[in-house]
Design a protein around this motif. Structure first.
Motif, PDB file in Angstrom:
ATOM      1  N   ARG A 133     -45.951  53.595  50.666  1.00  0.00           N
ATOM      2  CA  ARG A 133     -45.274  54.609  51.263  1.00  0.00           C
ATOM      3  C   ARG A 133     -45.334  55.900  50.717  1.00  0.00           C
ATOM      4  O   ARG A 133     -45.578  57.146  51.075  1.00  0.00           O
ATOM      5  CB  ARG A 133     -43.709  54.359  50.965  1.00  0.00           C
ATOM      6  N   GLU A 164     -46.401  58.988  52.591  1.00  0.00           N
ATOM      7  CA  GLU A 164     -45.716  60.452  52.466  1.00  0.00           C
ATOM      8  C   GLU A 164     -46.630  61.543  52.473  1.00  0.00           C
ATOM      9  O   GLU A 164     -46.696  62.675  53.295  1.00  0.00           O
ATOM     10  CB  GLU A 164     -44.809  60.376  51.439  1.00  0.00           C
ATOM     11  N   MET A 198     -39.824  53.546  55.593  1.00  0.00           N
ATOM     12  CA  MET A 198     -39.803  54.951  55.518  1.00  0.00           C
ATOM     13  C   MET A 198     -38.586  55.573  55.700  1.00  0.00           C
ATOM     14  O   MET A 198     -38.099  56.720  55.207  1.00  0.00           O
ATOM     15  CB  MET A 198     -40.824  55.508  56.499  1.00  0.00           C
ATOM     16  N   PHE A 221     -38.388  62.647  52.107  1.00  0.00           N
ATOM     17  CA  PHE A 221     -39.461  61.816  51.328  1.00  0.00           C
ATOM     18  C   PHE A 221     -38.855  61.476  49.890  1.00  0.00           C
ATOM     19  O   PHE A 221     -37.787  62.265  49.364  1.00  0.00           O
ATOM     20  CB  PHE A 221     -40.657  62.671  50.936  1.00  0.00           C
TER      21      PHE A 221
END
Length: 289
Positions: free
Chosen positions: A198, A202, A224, A243
């Protein structure tokens, strides 16, 4: 065919399937031409095969030293996350990101995969499509989508006038993957593998700056979007990507969750819903021009 031969054939097929699932691709060394010499050898009896010599194993002396890399304990999840962030400190381009991911040695799946599955298409495209976990076709090709899943995806994109691949490398979509490596034996991903992947994804999205991100599959969507909601409820509903380590990006990326192409085979209902999601993306892209 005798029962003994049938049993032996089943065992050989099972062993072959096991090795293919484990990521083994090449079974012959450079000297494979030596097999032509087998014709001069007497065939082995199934019921009384010739004994195989035991492999010679060299046992190290008691005071032998081992390489630090081999003896080091695997990193824990928090250490892996810290290492991933550290690796990204000076990354300012997609090319640099690929280099960092390909050299990141914190994930053991890198060592068992055939190819890195990083990206394909036009990084300046307004639509970025994210696969979840590379399967055998993606592992062999190194493409985020391959095989029947790629064919279905291409059909859908062409239906709204988008091209996943163009001769001038300026297609209208950009594709990547949550995990950049195939998992051995197609096992489920570990929490540490998901967390590190992840972080890398990102960064990938931040560098590509797409207008819309299409997340395909349960794992990609839940990871996500940081939720436990099933894809059946998520799909078709616009989301915003936040994020984990940069709250300021909360509303920067429009997200459309949808079914993975592999979930469409044999399901007319899923195909219809997937097509609705693709049409929603087309409509949104038109308003963002």
């Amino acid at each position: 065919m005798s029962d003994a031969i049938a049993i032996e054939q089943a065992a050989l097929i099972g062993a072959l399937e096991f090795h293919i699932d484990s990521g083994v691709r090449d079974f012959c060394a450079d000297g494979a031409e030596d097999m032509y010499q087998w014709g001069n050898q007497a065939p082995l009896s199934i019921n009384n095969p010739a004994p195989r010599p035991l492999p010679q194993i060299e046992i190290p002396a008691a005071d032998a030293s081992f390489d630090d890399e081999d003896s080091a304990a695997p990193l824990g999840k928090s250490e892996l996350i810290a290492a991933a962030h550290k690796a990204l400190e000076n990354v300012d381009s997609i090319a640099a990101l690929k280099t960092v991911i390909s050299k990141f040695d914190g994930l053991s799946i890198q060592k068992t995969a055939s190819n890195i599955v990083f990206a394909e298409g036009n990084p300046d495209a307004p639509l970025m499509i994210i696969n979840e976990i590379p399967q055998n076709d993606e592992d062999i090709s190194g493409q985020p989508f391959a095989g029947s899943a790629r064919q279905i995806l291409d059909y859908a994109l062409q239906g709204i006038g988008l091209e996943s691949q163009a001769s001038d490398n300026k297609g209208s979509v950009y594709m990547s993957s949550l995990l950049n490596w195939r998992l051995p034996g197609n096992r489920s991903p570990q929490a540490s593998e998901i967390a590190v992947s992840r972080i890398f994804l990102e960064k990938h999205i931040a560098l590509a700056q797409p207008k819309i991100v299409l997340l395909l599959g349960n794992t990609a969507c839940k990871t996500m979007l940081e939720c436990k909601t099933n894809i059946n409820k998520l799909r078709g509903n616009w989301q915003t990507l936040k994020f984990a380590n940069d709250p300021d990006t909360a509303d920067d990326y429009l997200i459309m969750p949808s079914f993975h192409p592999s979930a469409l085979a044999g399901s007319a209902k899923n195909k219809k819903l997937f097509w609705q999601d693709i049409l929603a993306i087309k409509s949104k892209l038109n308003t963002l021009k």
